[in-house]
Design an enzyme around this catalytic site. Sequence first.
Site, PDB file in Angstrom:
ATOM      1  N   LYS A  15       0.833  -1.215   0.000  1.00  9.85           N
ATOM      2  CA  LYS A  15       0.000   0.000   0.000  1.00  9.85           C
ATOM      3  C   LYS A  15       0.863   1.259   0.000  1.00  9.85           C
ATOM      4  O   LYS A  15       0.655   2.178  -0.793  1.00  9.85           O
ATOM      5  CB  LYS A  15      -0.924   0.042   1.237  1.00  9.85           C
ATOM      6  CG  LYS A  15      -1.861  -1.123   1.377  1.00  9.85           C
ATOM      7  CD  LYS A  15      -2.762  -0.998   2.614  1.00  9.85           C
ATOM      8  CE  LYS A  15      -2.051  -0.997   3.940  1.00  9.85           C
ATOM      9  NZ  LYS A  15      -1.397  -2.275   4.309  1.00  9.85           N
ATOM     10  N   ARG A  90      -9.816   1.031   8.790  1.00  8.96           N
ATOM     11  CA  ARG A  90      -9.262  -0.304   8.994  1.00  8.96           C
ATOM     12  C   ARG A  90     -10.225  -1.202   9.775  1.00  8.96           C
ATOM     13  O   ARG A  90      -9.846  -2.256  10.259  1.00  8.96           O
ATOM     14  CB  ARG A  90      -7.962  -0.160   9.791  1.00  8.96           C
ATOM     15  CG  ARG A  90      -6.848  -1.001   9.227  1.00  8.96           C
ATOM     16  CD  ARG A  90      -5.632  -0.693  10.029  1.00  8.96           C
ATOM     17  NE  ARG A  90      -4.790   0.200   9.293  1.00  8.96           N
ATOM     18  CZ  ARG A  90      -3.489  -0.013   9.103  1.00  8.96           C
ATOM     19  NH1 ARG A  90      -2.913  -1.069   9.583  1.00  8.96           N
ATOM     20  NH2 ARG A  90      -2.770   0.836   8.433  1.00  8.96           N
ATOM     21  N   ARG A 130      11.919  -5.018   5.074  1.00  9.71           N
ATOM     22  CA  ARG A 130      11.625  -3.617   4.731  1.00  9.71           C
ATOM     23  C   ARG A 130      12.581  -2.679   5.481  1.00  9.71           C
ATOM     24  O   ARG A 130      12.893  -2.862   6.647  1.00  9.71           O
ATOM     25  CB  ARG A 130      10.195  -3.255   5.108  1.00  9.71           C
ATOM     26  CG  ARG A 130       9.929  -1.746   4.950  1.00  9.71           C
ATOM     27  CD  ARG A 130       8.485  -1.376   5.013  1.00  9.71           C
ATOM     28  NE  ARG A 130       7.804  -1.916   6.166  1.00  9.71           N
ATOM     29  CZ  ARG A 130       6.487  -1.889   6.314  1.00  9.71           C
ATOM     30  NH1 ARG A 130       5.725  -1.361   5.377  1.00  9.71           N
ATOM     31  NH2 ARG A 130       5.922  -2.400   7.384  1.00  9.71           N
ATOM     32  N   ARG A 163      11.435  -0.543  10.897  1.00  9.75           N
ATOM     33  CA  ARG A 163      10.327  -0.294  11.819  1.00  9.75           C
ATOM     34  C   ARG A 163      10.326  -1.310  12.954  1.00  9.75           C
ATOM     35  O   ARG A 163      10.593  -2.485  12.732  1.00  9.75           O
ATOM     36  CB  ARG A 163       8.998  -0.380  11.055  1.00  9.75           C
ATOM     37  CG  ARG A 163       8.589   0.929  10.446  1.00  9.75           C
ATOM     38  CD  ARG A 163       7.412   0.813   9.538  1.00  9.75           C
ATOM     39  NE  ARG A 163       6.262   0.098  10.066  1.00  9.75           N
ATOM     40  CZ  ARG A 163       5.109  -0.014   9.429  1.00  9.75           C
ATOM     41  NH1 ARG A 163       4.956   0.573   8.243  1.00  9.75           N
ATOM     42  NH2 ARG A 163       4.104  -0.684   9.949  1.00  9.75           N
ATOM     43  N   ARG A 174      -0.246  -8.601  13.487  1.00  7.59           N
ATOM     44  CA  ARG A 174      -0.865  -7.632  12.556  1.00  7.59           C
ATOM     45  C   ARG A 174      -1.753  -8.349  11.544  1.00  7.59           C
ATOM     46  O   ARG A 174      -2.813  -7.848  11.186  1.00  7.59           O
ATOM     47  CB  ARG A 174       0.222  -6.807  11.854  1.00  7.59           C
ATOM     48  CG  ARG A 174       0.853  -5.779  12.799  1.00  7.59           C
ATOM     49  CD  ARG A 174       2.226  -5.341  12.366  1.00  7.59           C
ATOM     50  NE  ARG A 174       2.258  -4.627  11.116  1.00  7.59           N
ATOM     51  CZ  ARG A 174       3.377  -4.438  10.406  1.00  7.59           C
ATOM     52  NH1 ARG A 174       4.533  -4.903  10.833  1.00  7.59           N
ATOM     53  NH2 ARG A 174       3.341  -3.761   9.286  1.00  7.59           N
TER      54      ARG A 174
END
Length: 231
Positions: A15, A90, A130, A163, A174
Amino acid sequence: MDKIFIFLGPPGCGKGTQTANLSNKLHLPHIDTGSLLRKHVQKETPYGLEAKSYMDKGQLVPARIVADIIKTRILEPDTEHGYILDGYPRSIEQAKLLEDVFKEIGEKKEIVAFYFDIPTDTLVERLVNRRFCPKCGMIYNKKSSPPKIDNCCDICCEKLSKRSDDTEEVAQERFKTYFKETAPLLEFYKEKGILEEIDADKPIDEVWEEIKELADIEPDDSEMDSIRTEE
Ligand code: AP5
């Protein structure tokens, strides 16, 4: 007509990568609740102090906090011709709160929801690899889209960060939160006739091509979109 784009999909589906492309292309603000919340956490605001424990556990931050943050952001003048919501709403509760905010502020823009369809078993690897630039926000991936110089942002040469919720353990939480809270939104937006499904299980540049088509963006031979492709 001016549009509001809503990007939906599981953690790591791409996203943030694609909203950045769309934002650059259409010159629309990219409103990302994850980043807005991380700024509150960093500045230790009352919202940030409350949000941190939920974010660390991979759970949703209470809806009233996110609704307040979103409302403040979409009332800024740069949203006049549309904007892109990345990771908001969400849950059904958040979607209904957003509709209330739209009514309250007289928002009349057309809404399109893009759902990134991808099996979650491929996403843990994306998340743990990431990296991002703390200065400009550019997203990288150690495997699929590494920077030109190891651990250094291509744009501003800043050292890349990871992160704190990009661990395998928090990623699994998550995903659980996603299936319980966010997945029901697909039916919610399908029933309204505004849901577009995107096959997100392919390379970044191919996903971007699909988004351009769905967003009615004319092909432009001269452009070199600032996309990060697999190398
Ligand atoms: P948030 O920051 O929004 O995280 P998320 O939804 O889990 O999504 P991500 O940012 O992890 O993934 P993405 O889909 O943007 O993927 P990306 O493009 O970076 O939220 C964090 C937390 O904040 C939540 O857990 C919650 O606590 C809280 N929060 C946020 N919003 C909230 C809300 N509305 N309500 C309540 N709480 C909220 O890509 C991932 C990696 O894959 C990158 O390395 C990228 O380079 C790579 N990649 C991207 N596309 C591809 C591709 N096609 N092929 C290969 N690699 C790819």
